[in-house]
Design a protein around this motif. Structure first.
Motif, PDB file in Angstrom:
ATOM      1  N   ALA A  19       7.667  -2.256 -29.070  1.00  0.00           N
ATOM      2  CA  ALA A  19       9.125  -2.697 -28.683  1.00  0.00           C
ATOM      3  C   ALA A  19       9.314  -4.085 -29.259  1.00  0.00           C
ATOM      4  N   LEU A  20       8.310  -5.043 -29.531  1.00  0.00           N
ATOM      5  CA  LEU A  20       8.547  -6.209 -30.074  1.00  0.00           C
ATOM      6  C   LEU A  20       9.062  -5.972 -31.309  1.00  0.00           C
ATOM      7  N   LYS A  21       8.616  -5.129 -32.205  1.00  0.00           N
ATOM      8  CA  LYS A  21       9.104  -4.846 -33.541  1.00  0.00           C
ATOM      9  C   LYS A  21      10.616  -4.048 -33.567  1.00  0.00           C
ATOM     10  N   ASN A  22      10.603  -3.063 -32.692  1.00  0.00           N
ATOM     11  CA  ASN A  22      11.934  -2.314 -32.837  1.00  0.00           C
ATOM     12  C   ASN A  22      13.091  -2.982 -32.178  1.00  0.00           C
ATOM     13  N   SER A  23      12.855  -3.825 -31.134  1.00  0.00           N
ATOM     14  CA  SER A  23      13.802  -4.263 -30.298  1.00  0.00           C
ATOM     15  C   SER A  23      13.992  -5.843 -30.048  1.00  0.00           C
ATOM     16  N   VAL A  24      12.705  -6.488 -29.519  1.00  0.00           N
ATOM     17  CA  VAL A  24      12.670  -7.768 -29.218  1.00  0.00           C
ATOM     18  C   VAL A  24      12.837  -8.838 -30.110  1.00  0.00           C
ATOM     19  N   LEU A  25      12.133  -8.386 -31.256  1.00  0.00           N
ATOM     20  CA  LEU A  25      12.016  -9.782 -32.328  1.00  0.00           C
ATOM     21  C   LEU A  25      13.450  -9.477 -33.340  1.00  0.00           C
ATOM     22  N   PRO A  26      13.907  -8.209 -33.308  1.00  0.00           N
ATOM     23  CA  PRO A  26      15.145  -8.236 -34.010  1.00  0.00           C
ATOM     24  C   PRO A  26      16.225  -8.961 -33.325  1.00  0.00           C
ATOM     25  N   GLU A  27      16.281  -8.734 -32.014  1.00  0.00           N
ATOM     26  CA  GLU A  27      17.264  -9.675 -31.362  1.00  0.00           C
ATOM     27  C   GLU A  27      17.239 -11.108 -31.285  1.00  0.00           C
ATOM     28  N   LEU A  28      16.014 -11.531 -31.089  1.00  0.00           N
ATOM     29  CA  LEU A  28      15.658 -12.914 -31.205  1.00  0.00           C
ATOM     30  C   LEU A  28      16.113 -13.513 -32.631  1.00  0.00           C
ATOM     31  N   PHE A  29      15.483 -12.868 -33.809  1.00  0.00           N
ATOM     32  CA  PHE A  29      15.918 -12.996 -35.146  1.00  0.00           C
ATOM     33  C   PHE A  29      17.287 -13.321 -35.238  1.00  0.00           C
ATOM     34  N   LYS A  30      18.304 -12.429 -34.802  1.00  0.00           N
ATOM     35  CA  LYS A  30      19.582 -12.261 -35.053  1.00  0.00           C
ATOM     36  C   LYS A  30      20.194 -13.371 -34.052  1.00  0.00           C
ATOM     37  N   LEU A  31      19.745 -13.830 -33.030  1.00  0.00           N
ATOM     38  CA  LEU A  31      20.199 -14.792 -32.217  1.00  0.00           C
ATOM     39  C   LEU A  31      20.126 -16.095 -32.865  1.00  0.00           C
ATOM     40  N   LYS A  32      18.895 -16.211 -33.427  1.00  0.00           N
ATOM     41  CA  LYS A  32      18.547 -17.607 -34.171  1.00  0.00           C
ATOM     42  C   LYS A  32      18.677 -17.667 -35.750  1.00  0.00           C
ATOM     43  N   GLN A  33      19.415 -16.579 -36.215  1.00  0.00           N
ATOM     44  CA  GLN A  33      19.762 -16.517 -37.595  1.00  0.00           C
ATOM     45  C   GLN A  33      20.055 -17.685 -38.361  1.00  0.00           C
ATOM     46  N   ASN A  34      20.674 -18.537 -37.963  1.00  0.00           N
ATOM     47  CA  ASN A  34      21.626 -19.635 -38.553  1.00  0.00           C
ATOM     48  C   ASN A  34      20.623 -20.844 -38.382  1.00  0.00           C
ATOM     49  N   ASN A  35      19.491 -21.114 -39.494  1.00  0.00           N
ATOM     50  CA  ASN A  35      18.309 -22.076 -39.229  1.00  0.00           C
ATOM     51  C   ASN A  35      17.914 -22.434 -37.745  1.00  0.00           C
ATOM     52  N   ILE A  56       5.268 -10.144 -37.531  1.00  0.00           N
ATOM     53  CA  ILE A  56       6.255 -10.785 -37.949  1.00  0.00           C
ATOM     54  C   ILE A  56       6.238 -11.011 -39.487  1.00  0.00           C
ATOM     55  N   LEU A  57       4.945 -11.185 -40.185  1.00  0.00           N
ATOM     56  CA  LEU A  57       4.786 -11.239 -41.599  1.00  0.00           C
ATOM     57  C   LEU A  57       4.998 -10.095 -42.127  1.00  0.00           C
ATOM     58  N   GLU A  58       4.622  -8.874 -41.319  1.00  0.00           N
ATOM     59  CA  GLU A  58       4.849  -7.475 -42.010  1.00  0.00           C
ATOM     60  C   GLU A  58       6.195  -6.978 -42.053  1.00  0.00           C
ATOM     61  N   HIS A  59       7.063  -7.392 -40.877  1.00  0.00           N
ATOM     62  CA  HIS A  59       8.274  -6.655 -40.843  1.00  0.00           C
ATOM     63  C   HIS A  59       9.437  -7.729 -40.809  1.00  0.00           C
ATOM     64  N   LEU A  63      12.156 -15.423 -42.426  1.00  0.00           N
ATOM     65  CA  LEU A  63      11.422 -16.788 -42.113  1.00  0.00           C
ATOM     66  C   LEU A  63      12.176 -17.805 -43.198  1.00  0.00           C
ATOM     67  N   THR A  64      12.930 -17.105 -44.155  1.00  0.00           N
ATOM     68  CA  THR A  64      13.658 -18.245 -44.794  1.00  0.00           C
ATOM     69  C   THR A  64      14.523 -19.434 -44.145  1.00  0.00           C
ATOM     70  N   ASN A  65      15.212 -18.518 -43.183  1.00  0.00           N
ATOM     71  CA  ASN A  65      16.254 -19.139 -42.413  1.00  0.00           C
ATOM     72  C   ASN A  65      16.017 -19.452 -41.106  1.00  0.00           C
ATOM     73  N   THR A  66      14.668 -18.867 -40.511  1.00  0.00           N
ATOM     74  CA  THR A  66      14.387 -18.983 -39.004  1.00  0.00           C
ATOM     75  C   THR A  66      12.820 -19.237 -38.979  1.00  0.00           C
ATOM     76  N   LYS A  67      12.567 -20.586 -38.382  1.00  0.00           N
ATOM     77  CA  LYS A  67      11.118 -20.923 -38.221  1.00  0.00           C
ATOM     78  C   LYS A  67      10.614 -20.466 -37.032  1.00  0.00           C
ATOM     79  N   VAL A  68       9.230 -19.751 -37.007  1.00  0.00           N
ATOM     80  CA  VAL A  68       8.682 -19.143 -35.901  1.00  0.00           C
ATOM     81  C   VAL A  68       7.498 -20.188 -35.618  1.00  0.00           C
TER      82      VAL A  68
END
Length: 273
Positions: free
Chosen positions: A84-100, A123-126, A131-136
């Motif tokens: 669920a993290l890989k397919n839904s939650v993390l993609p949503e969070l990365f989209k939300l935080k995509q601009n630096n 995160i490293l795998e997928h 990670l260039t524009n979004t810090k985790v």
């Protein structure tokens, strides 16, 4: 175990950590304390009890907490939440935080580190291209000093890496050192470990999080402590953030801004704006 000895240790543990050993757990408590007593040079739990009645040092208190807390964990535990993290939650969070932006993740009660390291590898795998524009930032905590010490080292035995860890991750993100496996420094650098009592998180944790994993923790608390800890965690979660509990756990109450979200076979709790 004598009732007064059982009551002494259970009261002490609940007062300090919130963890409740109920009646019926005498054997488990006694076996763990017997091991601790012998390691400290005492003949029995009764001898340890007699010592502690008169002199409870911070070091002894830490050792008691370490011996009585459960540190059961393994890589990618239960599997489905990580799907669920890989397919839904993390993609949503990365989209939300995509601009630096910054994504803050908290693995509460992380034990010996397998859960936060699993997230870092995922995160490293997928999501490495994000990670260039979004810090985790991955923050991981546990009340057990010995568990956090092990987690920081990132060294696991063969049995531990055989539990839940896909072989391709073992090959890619671990280096074999004798009979043990050490996690890659790149993975290790993504996680900050800290000893933390969840009862003190509202005073100690200054960060707001976009994803919180607090799995198989609430089940060890009394009703009142469960509500207190859940309130602390929910207040630390960002709007639009996700909370993941253990598969057998449910929130002790339902905040007005909570939305229950079923993702695949896993239940998440999302904080509404």
């Amino acid at each position: 175990m004598k009732p007064e000895v059982f009551n002494f240790f259970t009261t002490l543990l609940e007062k300090i950590s919130g963890i409740s050993y109920r009646e019926g757990k005498e054997y488990l408590l006694e076996s763990r304390l017997t091991e601790l007593a012998i390691s400290l040079g005492y003949k029995s739990v009764d001898d340890l009890y007699n010592k502690l009645k008169n002199s409870l040092t911070p070091q002894l208190l830490t050792q008691i907490i370490d011996s009585l807390t459960t540190n059961e964990t393994y890589f990618f535990r239960d599997e489905h939440p990580f799907i669920a993290l890989k397919n839904s939650v993390l993609p949503e969070l990365f989209k939300l935080k995509q601009n630096n932006g910054v994504i803050n993740i908290w693995s509460a009660a992380c034990s010996t580190g397998q859960e936060p390291y699993s997230i870092a590898m995922l995160i490293l795998e997928h999501f490495s291209n994000y990670l260039t524009n979004t810090k985790v930032n991955i923050y991981a905590s546990d009340i057990s000093v010995s568990a956090i010490d092990r987690a920081k080292k990132g060294i696991y035995n063969q049995i531990e890496v055989n539990r839940g860890l896909p072989v391709q991750y073992l090959i890619k993100y671990f280096k074999q050192t004798g009979a043990a496996w050490e996690i890659d420094p790149k993975v290790k650098s993504m996680v900050k470990f800290e000893v933390l009592n969840l009862l003190e998180a509202d005073k100690r944790v200054k960060t707001k999080f976009d994803l919180i994993l607090c799995r198989y923790v609430l089940i060890y608390f009394s009703k009142e402590t469960k509500e207190r800890v859940f309130k602390i965690i929910w207040n630390i979660l960002n709007p639009l953030g996700y909370l993941l509990l253990g598969a057998t756990e449910i929130p002790p109450f339902t905040p007005l801004d909570m939305e229950k979200v079923m993702i695949g076979r896993s239940v998440f709790y999302k904080k509404k704006v």
